[in-house]
Design an enzyme around this catalytic site. Structure first.
Site, PDB file in Angstrom:
ATOM      1  N   ASN A  59       0.808  -1.237   0.000  1.00 39.82           N
ATOM      2  CA  ASN A  59       0.000   0.000   0.000  1.00 39.82           C
ATOM      3  C   ASN A  59       0.835   1.279   0.000  1.00 39.82           C
ATOM      4  O   ASN A  59       0.397   2.306  -0.505  1.00 39.82           O
ATOM      5  CB  ASN A  59      -1.040  -0.007   1.132  1.00 39.82           C
ATOM      6  CG  ASN A  59      -0.446  -0.077   2.511  1.00 39.82           C
ATOM      7  OD1 ASN A  59       0.743  -0.391   2.670  1.00 39.82           O
ATOM      8  ND2 ASN A  59      -1.247   0.201   3.518  1.00 39.82           N
ATOM      9  N   GLU A 118     -11.155  -4.946   9.039  1.00 40.11           N
ATOM     10  CA  GLU A 118     -10.456  -3.831   8.415  1.00 40.11           C
ATOM     11  C   GLU A 118     -10.948  -3.775   6.967  1.00 40.11           C
ATOM     12  O   GLU A 118     -10.720  -4.717   6.195  1.00 40.11           O
ATOM     13  CB  GLU A 118      -8.944  -4.088   8.482  1.00 40.11           C
ATOM     14  CG  GLU A 118      -8.130  -2.884   8.131  1.00 40.11           C
ATOM     15  CD  GLU A 118      -6.634  -3.113   8.323  1.00 40.11           C
ATOM     16  OE1 GLU A 118      -6.180  -4.270   8.292  1.00 40.11           O
ATOM     17  OE2 GLU A 118      -5.914  -2.119   8.485  1.00 40.11           O
ATOM     18  N   SER A 161      -0.783  -7.726   7.591  1.00 42.46           N
ATOM     19  CA  SER A 161      -1.994  -8.109   8.325  1.00 42.46           C
ATOM     20  C   SER A 161      -1.658  -8.712   9.691  1.00 42.46           C
ATOM     21  O   SER A 161      -0.575  -9.272   9.891  1.00 42.46           O
ATOM     22  CB  SER A 161      -2.792  -9.129   7.514  1.00 42.46           C
ATOM     23  OG  SER A 161      -2.116 -10.372   7.529  1.00 42.46           O
ATOM     24  N   CYS A 172      -3.655   1.272   6.889  1.00 44.04           N
ATOM     25  CA  CYS A 172      -4.029   0.609   8.138  1.00 44.04           C
ATOM     26  C   CYS A 172      -4.521   1.608   9.180  1.00 44.04           C
ATOM     27  O   CYS A 172      -5.046   1.211  10.208  1.00 44.04           O
ATOM     28  CB  CYS A 172      -2.890  -0.250   8.657  1.00 44.04           C
ATOM     29  SG  CYS A 172      -1.395   0.654   8.813  1.00 44.04           S
ATOM     30  N   GLU A 183       3.930  -4.053  12.547  1.00 47.37           N
ATOM     31  CA  GLU A 183       2.968  -2.964  12.332  1.00 47.37           C
ATOM     32  C   GLU A 183       1.802  -3.595  11.586  1.00 47.37           C
ATOM     33  O   GLU A 183       1.886  -3.860  10.395  1.00 47.37           O
ATOM     34  CB  GLU A 183       3.660  -1.850  11.549  1.00 47.37           C
ATOM     35  CG  GLU A 183       3.001  -0.509  11.716  1.00 47.37           C
ATOM     36  CD  GLU A 183       2.024  -0.230  10.614  1.00 47.37           C
ATOM     37  OE1 GLU A 183       0.839  -0.585  10.804  1.00 47.37           O
ATOM     38  OE2 GLU A 183       2.435   0.313   9.590  1.00 47.37           O
ATOM     39  N   LEU A 184       0.736  -3.876  12.329  1.00 42.56           N
ATOM     40  CA  LEU A 184      -0.321  -4.755  11.814  1.00 42.56           C
ATOM     41  C   LEU A 184      -1.618  -3.988  11.532  1.00 42.56           C
ATOM     42  O   LEU A 184      -1.627  -2.769  11.488  1.00 42.56           O
ATOM     43  CB  LEU A 184      -0.524  -5.905  12.806  1.00 42.56           C
ATOM     44  CG  LEU A 184       0.774  -6.645  13.183  1.00 42.56           C
ATOM     45  CD1 LEU A 184       0.511  -7.729  14.214  1.00 42.56           C
ATOM     46  CD2 LEU A 184       1.473  -7.211  11.962  1.00 42.56           C
TER      47      LEU A 184
HETATM   48  C1  SIN Z   1       0.012   1.823   6.561  1.00 40.01           C
HETATM   49  O1  SIN Z   1      -1.086   1.847   6.052  1.00 40.01           O
HETATM   50  O2  SIN Z   1       0.536   0.748   6.905  1.00 40.01           O
HETATM   51  C2  SIN Z   1       0.806   3.067   6.795  1.00 40.01           C
HETATM   52  C3  SIN Z   1       0.059   4.319   6.691  1.00 40.01           C
HETATM   53  C4  SIN Z   1       0.901   5.537   6.972  1.00 40.01           C
HETATM   54  O3  SIN Z   1       2.102   5.444   7.218  1.00 40.01           O
HETATM   55  O4  SIN Z   1       0.335   6.611   6.970  1.00 40.01           O
END
Ligand code: SIN
Length: 479
Positions: free
Chosen positions: A153, A383, A231, A286, A252-253
């Protein structure tokens, strides 16, 4: 463009293009056209990359923080010098609108600059000793070889957010980027080499069998740290694997962000915030606003303004000027989102913008607003990762705080209210690692990004970001 459409791109081992007949096709989510074939890495070749990374770590131990900082500054500058070309590549392989890709380049480069600064701020301590003839000191050193796994992403920012602090701390890094978006990662690694980074400091291994490659790498004792963004389900599997070799892990999930709008809030500014928190990258972040709680007394007005704003959004190819929402990453992502919408409607939600039958073709998905969402719907607990706004009505502060916390995730939350006392009370009561207070854009390199509960472990960016790559050692010296 740095690469030509349809040509071969290469995994990068020991600073060199890795040749192979095993190729992975990378496609444009906007039209499914072939962008490039990337050479893949098998487990034997991965072993060589680990050896190289291990030797490089020994070399980095002898380097100064200042030297690493200088290289990071150069890398930052090169990323910025290549902003247009990198942005185009991100839009091609990930789909987001070009203006968002340009912003991602700046965001990604910002992490490199931030950790160029932090490299020189890593200090040990001298601690008052327990007897007069002892000296107690602490020393920080890089944790070792790092394995990083990044998502599709944010193909640039999620890479620099990990590689820059690792290098600043003196670690070498093996990256397994998403097989959907490896081209941006390869370009970043080439720019790092151009900036003077050691050949073994940042290697990129691409595979169409990521589970097997990661399993293989994660079992290596010499790799001392895993950092993963993705995820919660996969994060748990990887964390369990780390136990075998007692690897440190930063995870970082997934998130499930509440976006709470109280009756005193400035509705226009709450909607401005929501447009960012919800529609950035077509909802595929996320920290996306996943559950929008609106106080009963202002809901009618809020919805009226929101519908107007959402109606003005243009869905289209991210390279075409004026597109606000690009395609989702693939058809499977769209199918999953549509199923959540259908399930919510079947359970009583009211679809007030967009008819599912009218959703656009291919991986493109028009925005959806669902009203009357309630906690026992699947969409409340999941999510969404798509341009779908779920509206939940509430009456009281206590009720909304408890509903907001009633999920397994704890990454980001947003609170809109004119009462400073109320935002303080509610922000403190929310079990989320990051809270936007009358603000929908919370990401920046100076901030510690990360979650609580099942949203993961550790922080990326900020002062804390480099700690994830440092070992603290303690020396007790008899004097
Ligand atoms: C993410 O969606 O994992 C990161 C989003 C962000 O850094 O703003």
């Amino acid at each position: 463009m740095m690469f030509k459409k349809g040509q071969t791109a290469y995994s990068l081992i020991n600073g060199t293009d890795h040749d192979s007949h095993e190729l992975l096709s990378v496609r444009n989510p906007a039209d499914d056209s072939l962008l490039a074939n990337v050479t893949q890495v098998n487990t034997v070749e991965a072993d060589f990359a680990v050896e190289v990374a291990s030797e490089c770590f020994e070399q980095l131990k002898k380097s100064t923080a200042q030297a690493r900082s200088n290289i990071l500054y150069k890398w930052y500058q090169l990323i910025m010098d290549n902003q247009s070309r990198l942005a185009e590549l991100v839009t091609l392989e990930q789909g987001k609108p070009i203006q968002e890709s340009k912003a991602e380049v700046v965001y990604a480069a910002g992490y490199v600059r931030w950790f160029a600064q932090q490299a020189e701020r890593v200090c040990g301590t001298v601690i008052p000793a327990h007897t007069p003839n002892h000296q107690i000191t602490t020393h920080k050193q890089g944790v070792g070889v790092v394995l990083g796994i990044t998502p599709w992403n944010f193909p640039l920012a999620m890479v620099t957010r990990k590689v820059a602090p690792a290098y600043a701390a003196g670690c070498s890094f093996i990256l397994k980027p998403s097989e959907l978006t490896p081209l941006s990662a390869i370009e970043l690694a080439k720019l790092a080499l151009q900036a003077g980074m050691e050949q073994g400091a940042f290697q990129v291994l691409v595979s169409d069998n990521p589970q097997a490659l990661i399993r293989h790498l994660n079992s290596k004792k010499i790799i001392r740290k895993l950092t993963f963004t993705g995820s919660t389900q996969v994060g748990k599997l990887l964390y369990a694997q780390c136990v075998e070799t007692m690897k440190r892990a930063s995870l970082e999930l997934g998130g499930n962000a509440p976006f709470i709008v109280f009756d005193s809030a400035n509705i226009e500014s709450a909607i401005d915030g929501l447009m960012i928190a919800k529609f950035r990258n077509a909802g595929q972040t996320c920290i996306a606003a996943n559950r929008v709680f609106v106080h009963r007394d202002i809901k009618a007005e809020f919805l009226e303004q929101l519908i107007r704003r959402v109606d003005s959004l243009k869905v289209g190819n991210g390279l075409i000027a004026g597109s606000d929402i690009g395609p989702l990453i693939n058809q499977a992502a769209k199918t999953k989102a549509c199923e959540l919408v259908e399930d919510a409607i079947a359970a009583g939600a009211n679809c007030i913008v967009q008819n599912i039958e009218e959703l656009q073709t291919g991986a493109f998905m028009s925005p959806v607003i669902l009203d009357m969402v309630v906690p026992d719907m699947k969409i409340f607990q999941s999510e969404i990762f798509a341009p779908v706004v779920s509206i939940i009505e509430f009456d009281s502060e206590l009720q909304v705080t408890s509903l907001a916390n009633a999920v397994d995730a704890g990454l980001a939350a947003y609170v809109y209210s004119a009462s400073m006392k109320q935002v303080s009370r509610v922000s403190n009561a929310l079990n989320f690692g990051m809270v936007g207070i009358n603000e929908g854009a919370i990401s920046n390199p100076a901030a510690p990004f990360g979650g609580m509960k099942e949203s993961g472990l550790g922080r990326e960016g900020g002062i804390e970001g480099i700690d994830e790559y440092l070992e603290t050692r303690y020396f007790c010296q008899h004097i």
